[in-house]
Motif scaffolding. Structure first.
Motif, PDB file in Angstrom:
ATOM      1  N   CYS A   1      -8.094  26.360   5.063  1.00  0.00           N
ATOM      2  CA  CYS A   1      -8.796  27.361   5.860  1.00  0.00           C
ATOM      3  C   CYS A   1      -7.900  27.934   6.962  1.00  0.00           C
ATOM      4  O   CYS A   1      -8.228  27.865   8.140  1.00  0.00           O
ATOM      5  CB  CYS A   1     -10.032  26.686   6.468  1.00  0.00           C
ATOM      6  N   ASP A   2      -6.735  28.471   6.588  1.00  0.00           N
ATOM      7  CA  ASP A   2      -5.853  29.049   7.587  1.00  0.00           C
ATOM      8  C   ASP A   2      -4.641  29.610   6.865  1.00  0.00           C
ATOM      9  O   ASP A   2      -4.229  29.079   5.828  1.00  0.00           O
ATOM     10  CB  ASP A   2      -5.406  27.986   8.603  1.00  0.00           C
ATOM     11  N   PHE A   3      -4.034  30.682   7.415  1.00  0.00           N
ATOM     12  CA  PHE A   3      -2.841  31.241   6.778  1.00  0.00           C
ATOM     13  C   PHE A   3      -1.660  30.288   6.869  1.00  0.00           C
ATOM     14  O   PHE A   3      -0.977  30.035   5.868  1.00  0.00           O
ATOM     15  CB  PHE A   3      -2.470  32.586   7.404  1.00  0.00           C
ATOM     16  N   ASP A   4      -1.390  29.753   8.049  1.00  0.00           N
ATOM     17  CA  ASP A   4      -0.224  28.890   8.214  1.00  0.00           C
ATOM     18  C   ASP A   4      -0.305  27.657   7.329  1.00  0.00           C
ATOM     19  O   ASP A   4       0.687  27.248   6.724  1.00  0.00           O
ATOM     20  CB  ASP A   4      -0.082  28.471   9.681  1.00  0.00           C
ATOM     21  N   PHE A   5      -1.491  27.043   7.268  1.00  0.00           N
ATOM     22  CA  PHE A   5      -1.661  25.835   6.460  1.00  0.00           C
ATOM     23  C   PHE A   5      -1.993  26.148   5.002  1.00  0.00           C
ATOM     24  O   PHE A   5      -1.645  25.384   4.106  1.00  0.00           O
ATOM     25  CB  PHE A   5      -2.753  24.954   7.063  1.00  0.00           C
ATOM     26  N   GLY A   6      -2.684  27.257   4.754  1.00  0.00           N
ATOM     27  CA  GLY A   6      -3.133  27.571   3.406  1.00  0.00           C
ATOM     28  C   GLY A   6      -2.200  28.458   2.618  1.00  0.00           C
ATOM     29  O   GLY A   6      -2.201  28.441   1.386  1.00  0.00           O
ATOM     30  N   GLY A   7      -1.369  29.244   3.332  1.00  0.00           N
ATOM     31  CA  GLY A   7      -0.477  30.165   2.646  1.00  0.00           C
ATOM     32  C   GLY A   7       0.406  29.527   1.584  1.00  0.00           C
ATOM     33  O   GLY A   7       0.578  30.097   0.492  1.00  0.00           O
ATOM     34  N   PRO A   8       0.983  28.338   1.833  1.00  0.00           N
ATOM     35  CA  PRO A   8       1.823  27.721   0.797  1.00  0.00           C
ATOM     36  C   PRO A   8       1.085  27.474  -0.520  1.00  0.00           C
ATOM     37  O   PRO A   8       1.673  27.615  -1.596  1.00  0.00           O
ATOM     38  CB  PRO A   8       2.268  26.409   1.448  1.00  0.00           C
TER      39      PRO A   8
ATOM     40  N   ILE B   1      -8.149  30.928  -3.704  1.00  0.00           N
ATOM     41  CA  ILE B   1      -9.055  31.402  -2.651  1.00  0.00           C
ATOM     42  C   ILE B   1      -9.019  30.404  -1.502  1.00  0.00           C
ATOM     43  O   ILE B   1      -9.263  29.214  -1.699  1.00  0.00           O
ATOM     44  CB  ILE B   1     -10.495  31.565  -3.156  1.00  0.00           C
ATOM     45  N   SER B   2      -8.724  30.890  -0.312  1.00  0.00           N
ATOM     46  CA  SER B   2      -8.833  30.049   0.882  1.00  0.00           C
ATOM     47  C   SER B   2     -10.288  29.969   1.290  1.00  0.00           C
ATOM     48  O   SER B   2     -11.018  30.967   1.253  1.00  0.00           O
ATOM     49  CB  SER B   2      -8.015  30.631   2.028  1.00  0.00           C
ATOM     50  N   THR B   3     -10.714  28.783   1.711  1.00  0.00           N
ATOM     51  CA  THR B   3     -12.108  28.618   2.117  1.00  0.00           C
ATOM     52  C   THR B   3     -12.456  29.454   3.344  1.00  0.00           C
ATOM     53  O   THR B   3     -13.585  29.919   3.466  1.00  0.00           O
ATOM     54  CB  THR B   3     -12.426  27.150   2.422  1.00  0.00           C
ATOM     55  N   CYS B   4     -11.501  29.680   4.256  1.00  0.00           N
ATOM     56  CA  CYS B   4     -11.878  30.460   5.449  1.00  0.00           C
ATOM     57  C   CYS B   4     -10.697  30.937   6.283  1.00  0.00           C
ATOM     58  O   CYS B   4     -10.836  31.097   7.505  1.00  0.00           O
ATOM     59  CB  CYS B   4     -12.855  29.687   6.324  1.00  0.00           C
ATOM     60  N   ALA B   5      -9.539  31.200   5.677  1.00  0.00           N
ATOM     61  CA  ALA B   5      -8.435  31.789   6.426  1.00  0.00           C
ATOM     62  C   ALA B   5      -8.833  33.186   6.891  1.00  0.00           C
ATOM     63  O   ALA B   5      -9.276  34.009   6.090  1.00  0.00           O
ATOM     64  CB  ALA B   5      -7.186  31.865   5.555  1.00  0.00           C
ATOM     65  N   SER B   6      -8.671  33.466   8.185  1.00  0.00           N
ATOM     66  CA  SER B   6      -9.164  34.741   8.709  1.00  0.00           C
ATOM     67  C   SER B   6      -8.078  35.653   9.262  1.00  0.00           C
ATOM     68  O   SER B   6      -8.366  36.803   9.598  1.00  0.00           O
ATOM     69  CB  SER B   6     -10.218  34.491   9.798  1.00  0.00           C
ATOM     70  N   ASP B   7      -6.840  35.175   9.376  1.00  0.00           N
ATOM     71  CA  ASP B   7      -5.789  36.084   9.786  1.00  0.00           C
ATOM     72  C   ASP B   7      -5.498  37.068   8.656  1.00  0.00           C
ATOM     73  O   ASP B   7      -5.431  36.673   7.485  1.00  0.00           O
ATOM     74  CB  ASP B   7      -4.514  35.294  10.122  1.00  0.00           C
ATOM     75  N   PRO B   8      -5.325  38.363   8.959  1.00  0.00           N
ATOM     76  CA  PRO B   8      -5.038  39.330   7.896  1.00  0.00           C
ATOM     77  C   PRO B   8      -3.755  39.064   7.126  1.00  0.00           C
ATOM     78  O   PRO B   8      -3.536  39.677   6.081  1.00  0.00           O
ATOM     79  CB  PRO B   8      -4.955  40.666   8.665  1.00  0.00           C
ATOM     80  N   LEU B   9      -2.927  38.146   7.623  1.00  0.00           N
ATOM     81  CA  LEU B   9      -1.781  37.728   6.820  1.00  0.00           C
ATOM     82  C   LEU B   9      -2.230  37.064   5.520  1.00  0.00           C
ATOM     83  O   LEU B   9      -1.483  37.073   4.533  1.00  0.00           O
ATOM     84  CB  LEU B   9      -0.899  36.763   7.618  1.00  0.00           C
ATOM     85  N   TYR B  10      -3.456  36.485   5.532  1.00  0.00           N
ATOM     86  CA  TYR B  10      -3.971  35.909   4.282  1.00  0.00           C
ATOM     87  C   TYR B  10      -4.522  37.064   3.452  1.00  0.00           C
ATOM     88  O   TYR B  10      -5.718  37.367   3.464  1.00  0.00           O
ATOM     89  CB  TYR B  10      -5.028  34.837   4.513  1.00  0.00           C
TER      90      TYR B  10
ATOM     91  N   ALA C   1      -0.854  31.717  13.637  1.00  0.00           N
ATOM     92  CA  ALA C   1      -1.170  33.139  13.496  1.00  0.00           C
ATOM     93  C   ALA C   1      -2.636  33.411  13.806  1.00  0.00           C
ATOM     94  O   ALA C   1      -2.970  34.442  14.421  1.00  0.00           O
ATOM     95  CB  ALA C   1      -0.825  33.606  12.085  1.00  0.00           C
ATOM     96  N   TYR C   2      -3.526  32.508  13.389  1.00  0.00           N
ATOM     97  CA  TYR C   2      -4.965  32.689  13.627  1.00  0.00           C
ATOM     98  C   TYR C   2      -5.278  32.884  15.103  1.00  0.00           C
ATOM     99  O   TYR C   2      -5.962  33.829  15.492  1.00  0.00           O
ATOM    100  CB  TYR C   2      -5.740  31.495  13.082  1.00  0.00           C
ATOM    101  N   THR C   3      -4.801  31.977  15.948  1.00  0.00           N
ATOM    102  CA  THR C   3      -5.159  32.037  17.363  1.00  0.00           C
ATOM    103  C   THR C   3      -4.576  33.284  18.021  1.00  0.00           C
ATOM    104  O   THR C   3      -5.205  33.873  18.904  1.00  0.00           O
ATOM    105  CB  THR C   3      -4.678  30.778  18.099  1.00  0.00           C
TER     106      THR C   3
END
Length: 391
Positions: free
Chosen positions: A103-110, A123-132, A177-179
């Motif tokens: 649930c995050d770009f930094d952790f989920g992107g890989p 599909i990420s459960t809840c990554a919200s940064d537009p980088l995802y 990135a999220y914060t």
């Protein structure tokens, strides 16, 4: 359509139908997961994992996906991007046909990048940064969450227009990135609708020392009407406690990282007031007609009520995968991605549709506004901004 009668939450016009018979009909459909069950990401990923387990059981009791039983294997990503990527590779090597990312770009992107390399939908459960987005990760990658453009705009509209809080002090945790982007989009939209940021400040996650920021805040010539705090993990509670103990009683506003029962309990009845956050759902019938049915299934599986909306993101991620695979009639990555792009999905976390890969797979989705009252969350309703900052 009740979840008691159908094997997925399906979009308008995208009702699941039985797929053509294939050689794989008698083989389990493996969904891989790299959700982090330990470390700083666990409060967001663990509830999603528990919700996903409920969805898989439900699907299997109702015929599976394309007539195949579903197997969900999650290996702990340990809140470490390198581990997450390695986990995704291992699961793909085991035959995963779909990937659930953290649930995050930094952790989920890989995990998303490995899924893209393998040609499967992730599909990420809840990554919200537009980088995802498909821009960063590829044309087969999606997130269930609204982007921070929506989360920040909902918070700004609520503060500036609903509550009349015209002057804000903004604190941005430099953690991930999220914060950083959540504050960015809040500030941009808040200013665009006519309100003023009197000071932008920073914080470093894990410092557990907010004294320098307090000094700058207290030195301001004017007091803020609202404090927008974009942080992560237990540091949110640390900062709110520091503010209140310093006699600063301005309302505090933030994003979905606030949706953490441990943080609410830590603040308690005394400090857990005048705190508002934007998140994914509300675990009650006010949020969605099907929520009571989901809660019943969850309690039967796990023996307790779900504690946060991140539980619903896990259920929705699996059900979204099921809907898209059924619509495509295959687990082929390109076909499933097309079904996701063309569908409209009515989920526990709100109605969802995606833009094209060229447009980033931007999620069109509403958000829930929640208030803490004496340390207990209270539902304030769904919000969908009329305008959004550009990602």
């Amino acid at each position: 359509m009740s979840i008691k009668k159908t094997a997925a939450v399906i979009a308008s016009g995208a009702i699941m139908t039985a797929g053509a018979a294939t050689a794989q009909d008698d083989k389990e459909l493996l969904i891989g997961g790299a959700l982090s069950l330990t470390g700083i990401q666990a409060p967001l990923d663990t509830p999603g994992f528990l919700g996903a387990e409920v969805a898989v059981d439900y699907l299997n009791e109702n015929g599976g996906i394309l007539g195949r039983q579903v197997k969900f294997v999650n290996i702990d990503g340990k809140s470490d991007p390198v581990t997450v990527g390695n986990v995704a590779v291992e699961l793909i090597d085991r035959g995963a046909e779909l990937m659930v990312a953290p649930c995050d770009f930094d952790f989920g992107g890989p995990a998303g990048r490995e899924a893209q390399e393998a040609g499967i939908v992730g599909i990420s459960t809840c990554a919200s940064d537009p980088l995802y987005s498909s821009w960063s990760l590829g044309d087969k990658q999606f997130t269930l969450s609204m982007w921070n453009t929506t989360m920040g705009a909902v918070a700004a509209d609520f503060a500036c227009e609903e509550k009349g809080w015209k002057k804000a002090y903004v604190v941005t945790d430099q953690f991930i990135a999220y914060t950083k982007s959540l504050s960015k989009y809040f500030v941009e939209h808040y200013k665009d609708i006519g309100c003023e940021v009197i000071l932008e400040d920073t914080y470093t996650n894990g410092d557990n020392d907010f004294s320098a920021q307090l000094s700058r805040l207290q030195a301001l010539d004017e007091k803020p009407d609202v404090i927008f705090l974009s942080s992560y993990g237990q540091d949110i509670g640390v900062i709110i406690r520091a503010l209140r103990e310093a006699g600063i009683d301005a309302p505090v506003l933030g994003g979905d990282a606030y949706d953490d029962p441990a943080m609410h309990e830590g603040l308690g009845e005394k400090l857990g007031n005048d705190v508002y956050f934007v998140t994914h759902a509300w675990m009650g019938p006010e949020s969605h007609d099907e929520m009571p049915n989901f809660i019943e299934l969850y309690k039967a599986k796990h023996g307790e009520d779900p504690e946060s909306s991140f539980v619903a993101t896990g259920w929705d991620t699996i059900m979204l995968m099921a809907a898209a695979v059924e619509a495509a009639g295959t687990t082929d990555g390109a076909a499933v991605a097309k079904a996701l792009e063309e569908g409209e999905f009515d989920l526990l976390t709100g109605k969802l549709s995606y833009s094209s890969a060229e447009e980033g797979h931007e999620p069109d989705k509403a958000a829930v506004l929640t208030e803490l009252v004496k340390g207990k969350p209270s539902f304030m309703g769904w919000r969908r901004p009329e305008t959004l900052p550009k990602p």
